[in-house]
Design an enzyme around this catalytic site. Sequence first.
Site, PDB file in Angstrom:
ATOM      1  N   LYS A  23     -23.798 -51.195-110.340  1.00  0.00           N
ATOM      2  CA  LYS A  23     -24.072 -52.123-111.447  1.00  0.00           C
ATOM      3  C   LYS A  23     -25.058 -53.202-111.011  1.00  0.00           C
ATOM      4  CE  LYS A  23     -19.631 -50.981-113.422  1.00  0.00           C
ATOM      5  NZ  LYS A  23     -18.199 -51.276-113.568  1.00  0.00           N
ATOM      6  N   GLN A  56     -13.994 -55.726-112.267  1.00  0.00           N
ATOM      7  CA  GLN A  56     -13.941 -54.308-111.907  1.00  0.00           C
ATOM      8  C   GLN A  56     -12.483 -53.842-111.835  1.00  0.00           C
ATOM      9  OE1 GLN A  56     -16.665 -52.186-111.492  1.00  0.00           O
ATOM     10  NE2 GLN A  56     -15.071 -50.628-111.465  1.00  0.00           N
ATOM     11  N   ASP A 110     -17.623 -55.456-121.090  1.00  0.00           N
ATOM     12  CA  ASP A 110     -16.964 -54.145-121.017  1.00  0.00           C
ATOM     13  C   ASP A 110     -16.389 -53.747-122.381  1.00  0.00           C
ATOM     14  OD1 ASP A 110     -17.135 -52.760-118.631  1.00  0.00           O
ATOM     15  OD2 ASP A 110     -15.521 -53.880-117.659  1.00  0.00           O
TER      16      ASP A 110
END
Length: 280
Positions: free
Chosen positions: A47, A91, A114
Amino acid sequence: MIINGKELAKEAEASIASLVSAMPRPPRLDVILVGSNPASSIYVRMKEKACKRVGIRSVKHTLPESATEVELLTLISSLNSDSSVDGILVQLPLPKHISESTIISAISPEKDVDGFHPTNMGLLFSGSPSIAPCTPKGVISMLDSIGFSYDGKKAVVVGRSNIVGKPMAVLLLQRNCTVTICHSHTRGLASETRQADLLVVAAGQPKLITAGMVKQGAVVIDVGVNRTADGLVGDVDFDAVSKKASAITPVPGGVGPMTVAMLMGNTLEAAKRRVKDAGI
Ligand code: NDP
């Protein structure tokens, strides 16, 4: 046809990069990594690299495995109120002593790139998505790229997680597919999957889907990423199923790169909205 996720992600990133360069300031994505799960560290690095490619500023926060829920909540709270931060990503998975749902709910919905916050999930399920989860969004983008016509098609989604299966099913439903969601308690999985014009598999089970479970000419999207002795494999037996499918995604080089590209897109969107709201 093999749907080349790597190539599509490259194209998506190129158009994101040109939009990023037109922003008054580069968008900023803050990524929080708790502990040292090797797969999570790899994903975070991927990322960060993608941010670099498209011109998004990425800031990484690494907390030890022993970090408490309160410590993580304190960090999220400070990022929520920091006006220079456009996107916050925690994460997953988190260490067992930290509640993922508590953490996800603590992220400001406007910065939840997200798309996992209950507010964003609620908006998605009620038909007006604000920030949709990256993996299902990437799958839709891949299907669009092959001109898949959704209307009235029978779609079967294997997996019902909040991050892939459920939002995937909703995005397909919104495009007028007739959707069946399968999971580990489904009886007769093969008889369900054999009816699918579109089969999306996100179960985390290596080669769960064999050729006998797929209808001739179906479109097959393999979301699964499994680390095995043979390397990275998907949830679909690619060699056998690709002979029956009209289009199929490989693993690696399929859904994975698109997920990362969609994260870049969501971060850009979040930044654009914040710039607009601030009247810049
Ligand atoms: P979860 O473990 O959260 O969910 C797996 C789902 O699959 C569950 O709903 C489970 O059912 C179902 N399932 C498991 N085994 C079977 C089976 N034998 N038959 C039918 N259904 C089954 O995983 P995620 O949704 O987070 O991820 C799924 C896969 O996708 C993983 O391999 C993951 O690594 C990958 N992934 C890939 C991404 C990418 O960018 N390419 C992004 C995110 C995930 P039940 O609910 O009953 O337990």
